[in-house]
Scaffold this motif. Sequence first.
Motif, PDB file in Angstrom:
ATOM      1  N   GLN A 157       8.593 -23.003   5.015  1.00 13.48           N
ATOM      2  CA  GLN A 157       8.001 -23.784   3.929  1.00 13.48           C
ATOM      3  C   GLN A 157       6.902 -23.029   3.181  1.00 13.48           C
ATOM      4  OE1 GLN A 157       6.631 -27.262   6.122  1.00 13.48           O
ATOM      5  NE2 GLN A 157       8.471 -28.421   5.534  1.00 13.48           N
ATOM      6  N   VAL A 158       6.490 -21.897   3.722  1.00 15.82           N
ATOM      7  CA  VAL A 158       5.300 -21.209   3.212  1.00 15.82           C
ATOM      8  C   VAL A 158       5.464 -20.740   1.769  1.00 15.82           C
ATOM      9  CG1 VAL A 158       3.880 -19.129   3.472  1.00 15.82           C
ATOM     10  CG2 VAL A 158       4.423 -20.545   5.462  1.00 15.82           C
ATOM     11  N   LYS A 159       6.530 -20.033   1.464  1.00 15.92           N
ATOM     12  CA  LYS A 159       6.710 -19.483   0.113  1.00 15.92           C
ATOM     13  C   LYS A 159       6.776 -20.593  -0.926  1.00 15.92           C
ATOM     14  CE  LYS A 159       9.445 -16.246  -2.657  1.00 15.92           C
ATOM     15  NZ  LYS A 159       9.421 -17.113  -3.853  1.00 15.92           N
ATOM     16  N   GLU A 160       7.558 -21.629  -0.653  1.00 19.11           N
ATOM     17  CA  GLU A 160       7.677 -22.728  -1.604  1.00 19.11           C
ATOM     18  C   GLU A 160       6.341 -23.407  -1.826  1.00 19.11           C
ATOM     19  OE1 GLU A 160      10.115 -26.940  -2.305  1.00 19.11           O
ATOM     20  OE2 GLU A 160      10.485 -25.748  -0.485  1.00 19.11           O
ATOM     21  N   PHE A 161       5.588 -23.621  -0.745  1.00 22.44           N
ATOM     22  CA  PHE A 161       4.294 -24.300  -0.863  1.00 22.44           C
ATOM     23  C   PHE A 161       3.338 -23.490  -1.740  1.00 22.44           C
ATOM     24  CE2 PHE A 161       0.047 -25.545   0.510  1.00 22.44           C
ATOM     25  CZ  PHE A 161       0.144 -26.931   0.523  1.00 22.44           C
ATOM     26  N   ILE A 162       3.263 -22.195  -1.510  1.00 26.16           N
ATOM     27  CA  ILE A 162       2.361 -21.343  -2.287  1.00 26.16           C
ATOM     28  C   ILE A 162       2.811 -21.267  -3.740  1.00 26.16           C
ATOM     29  CG2 ILE A 162       1.521 -18.979  -2.581  1.00 26.16           C
ATOM     30  CD1 ILE A 162       1.714 -18.705   0.496  1.00 26.16           C
ATOM     31  N   ASP A 163       4.101 -21.076  -3.957  1.00 23.28           N
ATOM     32  CA  ASP A 163       4.621 -20.931  -5.320  1.00 23.28           C
ATOM     33  C   ASP A 163       4.412 -22.201  -6.140  1.00 23.28           C
ATOM     34  OD1 ASP A 163       5.421 -18.373  -4.735  1.00 23.28           O
ATOM     35  OD2 ASP A 163       7.547 -18.854  -4.510  1.00 23.28           O
ATOM     36  N   ARG A 164       4.617 -23.348  -5.526  1.00 24.47           N
ATOM     37  CA  ARG A 164       4.537 -24.606  -6.275  1.00 24.47           C
ATOM     38  C   ARG A 164       3.113 -25.103  -6.473  1.00 24.47           C
ATOM     39  NH1 ARG A 164       8.706 -28.791  -3.754  1.00 24.47           N
ATOM     40  NH2 ARG A 164       7.737 -30.093  -5.383  1.00 24.47           N
ATOM     41  N   THR A 165       2.182 -24.655  -5.644  1.00 25.82           N
ATOM     42  CA  THR A 165       0.806 -25.130  -5.766  1.00 25.82           C
ATOM     43  C   THR A 165      -0.104 -24.130  -6.484  1.00 25.82           C
ATOM     44  OG1 THR A 165       0.223 -24.223  -3.589  1.00 25.82           O
ATOM     45  CG2 THR A 165       0.946 -26.531  -3.677  1.00 25.82           C
ATOM     46  N   GLY A 166       0.130 -22.834  -6.299  1.00 25.72           N
ATOM     47  CA  GLY A 166      -0.754 -21.826  -6.882  1.00 25.72           C
ATOM     48  C   GLY A 166      -2.057 -21.652  -6.135  1.00 25.72           C
ATOM     49  N   ILE A 167      -2.092 -21.979  -4.842  1.00 26.53           N
ATOM     50  CA  ILE A 167      -3.319 -21.878  -4.052  1.00 26.53           C
ATOM     51  C   ILE A 167      -3.760 -20.425  -3.879  1.00 26.53           C
ATOM     52  CG2 ILE A 167      -3.021 -24.033  -2.792  1.00 26.53           C
ATOM     53  CD1 ILE A 167      -1.859 -22.309  -0.460  1.00 26.53           C
ATOM     54  N   ASP A 168      -5.014 -20.271  -3.455  1.00 25.63           N
ATOM     55  CA  ASP A 168      -5.595 -18.943  -3.244  1.00 25.63           C
ATOM     56  C   ASP A 168      -5.659 -18.558  -1.774  1.00 25.63           C
ATOM     57  OD1 ASP A 168      -6.568 -18.355  -6.086  1.00 25.63           O
ATOM     58  OD2 ASP A 168      -7.452 -20.316  -5.674  1.00 25.63           O
ATOM     59  N   ALA A 169      -5.612 -19.537  -0.873  1.00 21.33           N
ATOM     60  CA  ALA A 169      -5.673 -19.270   0.565  1.00 21.33           C
ATOM     61  C   ALA A 169      -4.945 -20.390   1.296  1.00 21.33           C
ATOM     62  CB  ALA A 169      -7.119 -19.179   1.045  1.00 21.33           C
ATOM     63  N   LEU A 170      -4.316 -20.026   2.411  1.00 21.64           N
ATOM     64  CA  LEU A 170      -3.517 -20.998   3.163  1.00 21.64           C
ATOM     65  C   LEU A 170      -4.019 -21.101   4.599  1.00 21.64           C
ATOM     66  CD1 LEU A 170      -0.988 -22.854   3.223  1.00 21.64           C
ATOM     67  CD2 LEU A 170       0.290 -20.863   4.065  1.00 21.64           C
ATOM     68  N   ALA A 171      -4.440 -22.307   4.987  1.00 15.71           N
ATOM     69  CA  ALA A 171      -4.810 -22.575   6.376  1.00 15.71           C
ATOM     70  C   ALA A 171      -3.535 -22.873   7.156  1.00 15.71           C
ATOM     71  CB  ALA A 171      -5.764 -23.757   6.450  1.00 15.71           C
ATOM     72  N   VAL A 172      -3.368 -22.164   8.277  1.00 13.22           N
ATOM     73  CA  VAL A 172      -2.147 -22.311   9.068  1.00 13.22           C
ATOM     74  C   VAL A 172      -2.467 -22.894  10.438  1.00 13.22           C
ATOM     75  CG1 VAL A 172      -0.924 -20.480   7.867  1.00 13.22           C
ATOM     76  CG2 VAL A 172      -2.316 -19.911   9.867  1.00 13.22           C
ATOM     77  N   SER A 173      -1.499 -23.584  10.975  1.00 11.50           N
ATOM     78  CA  SER A 173      -1.618 -24.151  12.319  1.00 11.50           C
ATOM     79  C   SER A 173      -0.783 -23.309  13.268  1.00 11.50           C
ATOM     80  CB  SER A 173      -1.139 -25.606  12.315  1.00 11.50           C
ATOM     81  OG  SER A 173      -1.141 -26.132  13.624  1.00 11.50           O
ATOM     82  N   ILE A 174      -1.468 -22.616  14.189  1.00 14.63           N
ATOM     83  CA  ILE A 174      -0.755 -21.748  15.137  1.00 14.63           C
ATOM     84  C   ILE A 174      -1.205 -21.993  16.580  1.00 14.63           C
ATOM     85  CG2 ILE A 174      -0.226 -19.921  13.461  1.00 14.63           C
ATOM     86  CD1 ILE A 174      -2.675 -18.385  14.633  1.00 14.63           C
ATOM     87  N   GLY A 175      -1.918 -23.123  16.799  1.00 22.14           N
ATOM     88  CA  GLY A 175      -2.287 -23.464  18.170  1.00 22.14           C
ATOM     89  C   GLY A 175      -3.750 -23.740  18.415  1.00 22.14           C
TER      90      GLY A 175
END
Length: 283
Positions: A157-175
């Motif tokens: 989902q990462v590429k679509e989320f970034i492309d559609r929102t135009g955000i500058d930074a992405l907080a990820v959940s990895i544990g």
Amino acid sequence: MLVNLSEVLNKARKEKYAVPAFDCTEDVLIRTILDTAEEKKSPVILMLLEHDLKGKGIDYITSMIKGVESKYNIPIVMHLDHATDIDFIKKAIDYGFTSVMYDGSMLSFEENIKNTKIVVDMAKGKGVSVEAELGHVAGKEIDGSYAGEMALTEPSQVKEFIDRTGIDALAVSIGTSHGVYVSMPNLNIERLREINEISTVPLVLHGGSGTPEDQVKEAIVNGITKINLYADLRIAMFKGLKTSCETQKRVDPLPDQVFKPVKDELRKTIIEKIELAMSQDKI
């Protein structure tokens, strides 16, 4: 000097270090963070929560930061952390925040995109960076309430989320989780590697307090450029307060004497986190 999030994170991503992001309130925290970061020649992110900005809080805290930022020779980001109210985000931007986080992590994928895009459109014209969260970091909220079940970030989902929102930074959940851990985490570094290969923007680790140092360092090597920290500062403050109460010999000590042990404990913790993030001597 005040800068936006992109100005510090893009450099960090290129050079493979992270920028410590400290939630803070009032003078004791803000001044100790800034003084220590300047001493270590580290960029720093001052994060503010809506909880602490209610009423006149936003006037007190932003005026304090904006009143001193030009006196420091380090990049300083004034960042709104974990905001869900779009109207409040607009208010923060109007008050001079250089970065905001819209937290739609409890929403559906489409709702998260829709609301995040509204915030991005609102912020971009004013040079304000936007962070968003994909997946959900669990734990406890600042008021002690339950923050819901953990949902790891889906790389697909990462590429679509970034492309559609135009955000500058992405907080990820990895544990990781917010607050104080009841058991030690085991970060999913393999998932982080996969996300980092896909992401066109810097990645953020929430729930940095208490996370084992070896795992944090591995996360930085594999793409994390911002580490959110708060519980460790609260623990340091409480330790300093206990020391102050136990060692004061007067019933009416001067304020600087009362707060010195607090600032000393905070300084030690902040230095530890700067060195963990490998952000010292990066300006």
